[in-house]
Write an enzyme that holds these catalytic residues in place. Structure first.
Site, mmCIF file in Angstrom:
data_model
loop_
_atom_site.group_PDB
_atom_site.id
_atom_site.type_symbol
_atom_site.label_atom_id
_atom_site.label_comp_id
_atom_site.label_asym_id
_atom_site.label_seq_id
_atom_site.Cartn_x
_atom_site.Cartn_y
_atom_site.Cartn_z
ATOM 1 N N HIS A 1 0.927 -1.177 -0.159
ATOM 2 C CA HIS A 1 0.183 -0.148 -0.033
ATOM 3 C C HIS A 1 0.934 1.113 -0.067
ATOM 4 C CE1 HIS A 1 -3.098 -2.877 1.722
ATOM 5 N NE2 HIS A 1 -3.169 -3.047 0.754
ATOM 6 N N GLU B 1 2.212 -4.538 11.309
ATOM 7 C CA GLU B 1 1.392 -2.983 11.024
ATOM 8 C C GLU B 1 2.179 -2.045 12.208
ATOM 9 O OE1 GLU B 1 -0.898 -2.318 9.207
ATOM 10 O OE2 GLU B 1 -1.959 -4.154 8.609
HETATM 11 ZN ZN ZN Z 1 -1.543 -2.055 4.308
#
Ligand code: ZN
Length: 391
Positions: free
Chosen positions: A182, A351
């Site tokens: 992303h 994350e």
């Molecule tokens: Zn992501």
């Protein structure tokens, strides 16, 4: 009272520029709201998708004068709940980043700052330009310690480099670390930089031990086009790469097609996919508990890796994260799930926050490039310590 004055009387002329690698914003006008004056901005959607969230622009004006901004359509962004308690990243030089407080009100994001210099960059997170990644890859190539190869090309024809460390051999464990599927999650690129820098340090005992027993391959940016275009979520063809792993397509998701082919060729014993999180204020991992093939062995490996990682970097919270997936329900379109299922190996999504680690907050800085790099270094320590149990 601001009413009755002109915009020019309150805010000095402010010029906005987003025409550069990673730049993204739309200037709507000079005035916003009732009684407040400043530059009204809107989020620019990804180039081939209606998704929007990443923003990055330079602002030029008089030093010392307050510049006011309002992103009028913040509520239309992906993960809009993440604007609550969020602080904008700001930098004069692209190296040192600090935070500017915001107010998320009636669907708009307001912030103001009096820069000490004429030019300042504001961004959703510290930017990571493509040129910086190319320099990192070039350093690795020249080091004599790494093998650099091109896995394939992006939609727009940019090469996707992978950097490998360690001696080839049948007994060597295969560790794969990919980052920035992303493109707006630039902390993933900073983390990858920390990983590669540590692996380039011949005097580092963790690096030396890993190189003896494993081949560590790092893909510092999976979504290079998206990063250059200033996208948040998708590649140049408008696809979310982390929803393409079960059936990548050479025309629309060539980045995944290339990486997946390389994994199938090499085999995988440990896979880490590095991301950023807009809403949750801590560093955490997501595992494969919903995979059809999930076993007690994988559960044990996940626990061990996460406990060790928390010891190596207290920013990491092994007990936080998304609600666990129900057994057999995980989405094999996601990289970590697909890899975990296909190779029956330890496979995690890591994350880091856009905001801050709420357990170890750094007021005025938040989560940062430096902390992302240090987290990357700890990831290598945890990888080394689970190495004997991977097979
Ligand atoms: Zn992501």
């Amino acid at each position: 009272m601001y009413q009755g004055r002109t915009a020019a009387a309150i805010t000095p002329p402010v010029r906005i520029d987003a025409d550069f690698d990673g730049g993204s914003i739309i200037v709507v006008g000079d005035v916003y709201g009732a009684g407040e004056l400043g530059v009204a901005l809107a989020l620019r959607p990804d180039n081939a998708s209606s998704l929007r969230r990443w923003f990055c622009f330079r602002s030029w004006g008089e030093p010392g004068e307050v510049r006011r901004f309002c992103i009028v359509d913040a509520e239309d962004a992906e993960f809009a709940a993440g604007w609550d308690g969020y602080q904008v990243c700001a930098s004069y030089d692209g190296e040192d980043w600090f935070r500017v407080a915001t107010r998320y009100d009636e669907g708009a994001l307001f912030f103001e700052h009096a820069p000490s210099r004429r030019g300042i960059t504001f961004a959703a997170f510290a930017t990571y330009p493509h040129a910086r990644m190319r320099r990192l890859v070039e350093r690795a190539r020249r080091s004599g310690r790494a093998r650099v190869r091109v896995l394939g090309e992006t939609v727009q024809g940019r090469p996707i480099p992978a950097i490998s460390f360690g001696e080839e051999g049948p007994s060597a464990a295969r560790i794969w670390i990919i980052a920035r599927q992303h493109p707006g999650e630039t902390m993933a690129a900073w983390c990858a930089e920390g990983i590669v820098e540590r692996l380039l340090d011949a005097s580092d005992p963790v690096t030396a031990a890993l190189a003896e027993e494993a081949i560590v391959t790092v893909v510092p940016s999976m979504n290079i086009d998206g990063g250059v275009l200033g996208n948040h979520r998708t590649n140049a063809a408008g696809y979310n790469l982390n929803r393409a792993w079960d059936a990548p397509d050479l025309a629309t998701t060539p980045e995944v097609f290339a990486a997946r082919s390389a994994l199938l060729e090499s085999g995988v014993d440990l896979f880490l996919d590095v991301h950023g999180e807009e809403t949750l204020p801590y560093v955490f991992a997501a595992g494969c508990e919903g995979n059809p093939g999930y076993s007690e062995r994988i559960a044990r490996l996940e626990r061990t890796f996460e406990e060790v990682l928390a010891m190596m970097d207290p920013s990491f919270s092994p007990d936080q994260g998304y609600a666990p997936e129900a057994p057999g329900r995980d989405n094999l379109e996601c990289a970590a799930n697909w890899v975990g299922e296909r190779f029956d190996c330890l496979s995690l999504t890591l994350e880091m926050p856009f905001k801050d680690d709420m357990f170890h907050p750094r007021p005025g800085r938040g989560w940062s490039p430096g902390r992302s790099r240090r987290f990357g270094r700890a990831v290598l320590e945890a990888s080394l310590l689970v190495l004997p149990q991977l097979r």
